[in-house]
Motif scaffolding. Structure first.
Motif, PDB file in Angstrom:
ATOM      1  N   GLN A   1      -2.484  12.525  -6.251  1.00 55.97           N
ATOM      2  CA  GLN A   1      -3.300  11.726  -5.334  1.00 55.97           C
ATOM      3  C   GLN A   1      -4.284  12.600  -4.563  1.00 55.97           C
ATOM      4  O   GLN A   1      -5.439  12.217  -4.362  1.00 55.97           O
ATOM      5  CB  GLN A   1      -2.373  10.966  -4.382  1.00 55.97           C
TER       6      GLN A   1
ATOM      7  N   ARG B   1      -9.042   3.845   1.848  1.00 57.56           N
ATOM      8  CA  ARG B   1      -7.875   3.445   2.621  1.00 57.56           C
ATOM      9  C   ARG B   1      -7.501   4.470   3.680  1.00 57.56           C
ATOM     10  O   ARG B   1      -6.998   4.112   4.741  1.00 57.56           O
ATOM     11  CB  ARG B   1      -6.672   3.211   1.699  1.00 57.56           C
TER      12      ARG B   1
ATOM     13  N   GLU C   1     -10.108   4.474  -4.117  1.00 60.56           N
ATOM     14  CA  GLU C   1      -9.254   3.620  -3.291  1.00 60.56           C
ATOM     15  C   GLU C   1      -8.563   4.429  -2.197  1.00 60.56           C
ATOM     16  O   GLU C   1      -8.491   3.999  -1.037  1.00 60.56           O
ATOM     17  CB  GLU C   1      -8.199   2.935  -4.164  1.00 60.56           C
ATOM     18  N   LEU C   2      -8.069   5.591  -2.555  1.00 56.56           N
ATOM     19  CA  LEU C   2      -7.394   6.439  -1.568  1.00 56.56           C
ATOM     20  C   LEU C   2      -8.354   6.848  -0.450  1.00 56.56           C
ATOM     21  O   LEU C   2      -7.987   6.856   0.726  1.00 56.56           O
ATOM     22  CB  LEU C   2      -6.828   7.691  -2.243  1.00 56.56           C
TER      23      LEU C   2
ATOM     24  N   TYR D   1       1.407   6.671  -0.465  1.00 53.62           N
ATOM     25  CA  TYR D   1       0.505   5.816  -1.231  1.00 53.62           C
ATOM     26  C   TYR D   1       1.028   5.618  -2.652  1.00 53.62           C
ATOM     27  O   TYR D   1       1.619   6.513  -3.247  1.00 53.62           O
ATOM     28  CB  TYR D   1      -0.883   6.446  -1.290  1.00 53.62           C
ATOM     29  N   HIS D   2       0.757   4.418  -3.216  1.00 56.48           N
ATOM     30  CA  HIS D   2       1.105   4.141  -4.601  1.00 56.48           C
ATOM     31  C   HIS D   2      -0.037   4.548  -5.536  1.00 56.48           C
ATOM     32  O   HIS D   2       0.194   5.066  -6.619  1.00 56.48           O
ATOM     33  CB  HIS D   2       1.372   2.644  -4.803  1.00 56.48           C
ATOM     34  N   SER D   3      -1.246   4.268  -5.109  1.00 57.68           N
ATOM     35  CA  SER D   3      -2.400   4.428  -5.993  1.00 57.68           C
ATOM     36  C   SER D   3      -2.698   5.900  -6.295  1.00 57.68           C
ATOM     37  O   SER D   3      -2.412   6.789  -5.489  1.00 57.68           O
ATOM     38  CB  SER D   3      -3.630   3.790  -5.346  1.00 57.68           C
ATOM     39  N   THR D   4      -3.301   6.114  -7.473  1.00 60.33           N
ATOM     40  CA  THR D   4      -3.811   7.454  -7.812  1.00 60.33           C
ATOM     41  C   THR D   4      -5.321   7.382  -8.040  1.00 60.33           C
ATOM     42  O   THR D   4      -5.903   8.293  -8.619  1.00 60.33           O
ATOM     43  CB  THR D   4      -3.116   8.003  -9.073  1.00 60.33           C
ATOM     44  N   ASP D   5      -5.936   6.290  -7.582  1.00 62.06           N
ATOM     45  CA  ASP D   5      -7.385   6.125  -7.703  1.00 62.06           C
ATOM     46  C   ASP D   5      -8.055   6.794  -6.511  1.00 62.06           C
ATOM     47  O   ASP D   5      -7.831   6.400  -5.359  1.00 62.06           O
ATOM     48  CB  ASP D   5      -7.733   4.636  -7.758  1.00 62.06           C
TER      49      ASP D   5
ATOM     50  N   VAL E   1       0.827  -1.210   0.000  1.00 62.69           N
ATOM     51  CA  VAL E   1       0.000   0.000   0.000  1.00 62.69           C
ATOM     52  C   VAL E   1       0.860   1.258   0.000  1.00 62.69           C
ATOM     53  O   VAL E   1       0.630   2.183  -0.774  1.00 62.69           O
ATOM     54  CB  VAL E   1      -0.942   0.008   1.234  1.00 62.69           C
TER      55      VAL E   1
END
Length: 204
Positions: free
Chosen positions: A165, A109, A105-106, A98-102, A91
């Motif tokens: 993000q 989480r 999801e962010l 954070y890795h995600s750019t959604d 994660v």
């Protein structure tokens, strides 16, 4: 008068006797002098390693084994192989960001634990304001500013999320939780992001 003189005489004798007991001479005793161990010579862990602390829970076979520290690191995996650390890195990665750019999801989480998955907020040990149907969320810069700086009990995400993000999670809050037709970009975040992140204490 006789009584008075008698009292004085008694007091004088008592004082004389007591003062006679006081002397600088120290009598020798029969006890042998004892060598006092220094703190450097004393093994503070000897009792523990001999099973003194845990003898009630140890079998004779366990007590017969070679002495070892009760705290053993043999069963602890290397950091890179630790399953819990691997989950964390999936994660957050090594940089704790954070890795995600959604945006969805962010949000789920990082925000839903306090503001709930439906964004309606909660009461408990504290007050967690709703993000859904909240007129303040109509200003994307208001939301971005809170993500950057934190607010009261909410921590800052300055060190956890990059501009893209923060834009993604702000847009999710505006569109999905408030039904607002808005576009939030990384450039919007960059406009108000500053170089000095707040401390880790949410009150700073």
């Amino acid at each position: 008068m006789k009584y008075f003189n008698g009292s004085l005489l008694t007091a004088a004798i008592t004082i004389a006797l007591l003062s006679g007991c006081s002397t600088n001479h120290q009598a020798e005793t029969l006890a042998e002098p004892t060598a006092v161990e220094s703190a450097d010579d004393f093994d503070f862990e000897a009792g523990r390693n001999n099973g003194a602390w845990g003898a009630v829970y140890m079998s004779p076979e366990e007590l017969a084994k070679p002495q070892v520290d009760i705290v053993s690191y043999a069963g602890i995996p290397a950091m890179a192989e630790d399953p819990e650390v691997q989950k964390w890195n999936q994660v957050f990665g090594e940089s704790n960001g954070y890795h995600s750019t959604d945006g969805r999801e962010l949000y789920h989480r990082s925000c839903a634990a306090c503001h709930m998955h439906d964004g309606k907020g909660a009461y408990g040990a504290g007050y967690y304001p709703p993000l859904a149907d909240n007129s303040k969320m109509a200003s994307k810069f208001y939301t971005i500013g809170i993500l950057i700086n934190g607010l009261r009990g909410m921590p800052s995400f300055h060190m956890m999320m990059n501009d893209e993000q923060m834009a993604a999670v702000t847009q999710y809050i505006m569109r999905d939780l408030n039904g607002l037709e808005a576009t939030v970009t990384a450039e919007d975040v960059a406009q108000i992001r500053h170089d000095n992140p707040p401390g880790y204490d949410p009150n700073e």
